[in-house]
Design a protein around this motif. Sequence first.
Motif, PDB file in Angstrom:
ATOM      1  N   ARG A   8       5.691 -11.697  -9.856  1.00  0.00           N
ATOM      2  CA  ARG A   8       6.899 -10.953  -9.498  1.00  0.00           C
ATOM      3  C   ARG A   8       7.376 -10.115 -10.664  1.00  0.00           C
TER       4      ARG A   8
ATOM      5  N   TYR B 112      11.435  -7.017  -2.520  1.00  0.00           N
ATOM      6  CA  TYR B 112      10.045  -7.000  -2.051  1.00  0.00           C
ATOM      7  C   TYR B 112       9.130  -7.794  -2.983  1.00  0.00           C
TER       8      TYR B 112
ATOM      9  N   PRO C  67       5.041  -6.280   0.248  1.00  0.00           N
ATOM     10  CA  PRO C  67       5.306  -5.069  -0.512  1.00  0.00           C
ATOM     11  C   PRO C  67       4.124  -4.137  -0.605  1.00  0.00           C
TER      12      PRO C  67
ATOM     13  N   ALA D 221       9.192  -9.870   1.932  1.00  0.00           N
ATOM     14  CA  ALA D 221       8.493  -9.013   2.896  1.00  0.00           C
ATOM     15  C   ALA D 221       7.257  -8.463   2.207  1.00  0.00           C
TER      16      ALA D 221
ATOM     17  N   PRO E 272       6.203  -2.796  -6.822  1.00  0.00           N
ATOM     18  CA  PRO E 272       5.603  -3.515  -5.692  1.00  0.00           C
ATOM     19  C   PRO E 272       4.644  -2.675  -4.860  1.00  0.00           C
ATOM     20  N   TRP E 273       4.670  -1.359  -5.058  1.00  0.00           N
ATOM     21  CA  TRP E 273       3.815  -0.476  -4.245  1.00  0.00           C
ATOM     22  C   TRP E 273       2.795   0.283  -5.088  1.00  0.00           C
TER      23      TRP E 273
ATOM     24  N   VAL F 293      16.090  -3.322  -4.528  1.00  0.00           N
ATOM     25  CA  VAL F 293      15.107  -3.219  -3.446  1.00  0.00           C
ATOM     26  C   VAL F 293      13.742  -3.702  -3.935  1.00  0.00           C
ATOM     27  N   ALA F 294      13.353  -3.253  -5.124  1.00  0.00           N
ATOM     28  CA  ALA F 294      12.074  -3.694  -5.691  1.00  0.00           C
ATOM     29  C   ALA F 294      12.067  -5.202  -5.901  1.00  0.00           C
TER      30      ALA F 294
ATOM     31  N   ARG G 253      17.137  -2.512   1.731  1.00  0.00           N
ATOM     32  CA  ARG G 253      15.747  -2.917   1.943  1.00  0.00           C
ATOM     33  C   ARG G 253      14.801  -1.719   1.998  1.00  0.00           C
ATOM     34  N   CYS G 254      15.251  -0.584   1.489  1.00  0.00           N
ATOM     35  CA  CYS G 254      14.401   0.608   1.459  1.00  0.00           C
ATOM     36  C   CYS G 254      14.727   1.407   0.196  1.00  0.00           C
TER      37      CYS G 254
ATOM     38  N   SER H 290      10.866   4.134   6.844  1.00  0.00           N
ATOM     39  CA  SER H 290      11.533   2.865   7.139  1.00  0.00           C
ATOM     40  C   SER H 290      12.565   3.080   8.236  1.00  0.00           C
TER      41      SER H 290
END
Length: 257
Positions: free
Chosen positions: A22, A227, A234, A232, A107-108, A223-224, A206-207, A198
């Motif tokens: 994380r 995720y 990511p 949820a 996360p992306w 938000v990061a 959450r976005c 989203s």
Amino acid sequence: MAARWLLVLLVAWPGATGATVRDSVLNVCMDAKHHKAEPGPEGELYGQCSLWKDNACCTANTSLEAHKDQSYLYSFNWDHCGVMPPRCKRHFIQDTCLYECSPNLGPWIDQVGAGAPHSPPGGGERILHVPLCREDCEQWWEDCKEAFTCKENWHKGWNWTSGTNRCPRGSLCRRFSAVFPSPAALCERVWSHSYRFSALGRASGRCIRLWWDPAEGNPNAAVARFYASGAAPPGPPRLPVPAVLGLLLLPAVRGVL
């Protein structure tokens, strides 16, 4: 098979706890063409990029170049089908600022090979499926629907013989509303699915947001964190360095990186 080896490595490495994974995707910069090695305050960033001045992955010079119609960043020309209206261009500038400056996209982050758009010569990283808030996509589309373009995916397929992007031979300039028939189509297709439309709004937390009130602070850090916590999916995980090194020692799975 690759997923099974990955799980073995993460379990076998003593430091590769859930917290380590994380933390490794929070407050980080991509390994990309113009990003800093680590995020930090910049004091002053130019124009629309100033939202990130307290903690940025971009330099002041990068933020200035992000506002130019023809910058050294990627030699990309927004006006490839005539002059892009300012109300539309501001969204692409803001998108560039988010990409270059945000430390909250961990996360992306996805690994890419050599030759990928925006990556270093030997390969590097990109963003994939960042959940962009509904209002941001909708306003982007609304302000750009009357502008013109000749391509759906702006990451590839251009004619670069002049040193800047030009429409490929045989392509036609059409309104954005014809090339991208919906806000989701624009956000998801224009940069090879860097973003995901989203259904959630800005108030959801959450976005990821392109725009916010600087007096309220950067909402994307929370938000990061959400995720990265595993609440949820990511997208592809950013692995701790020991796990990545372990994967590189396994010939059978090198091809999946």
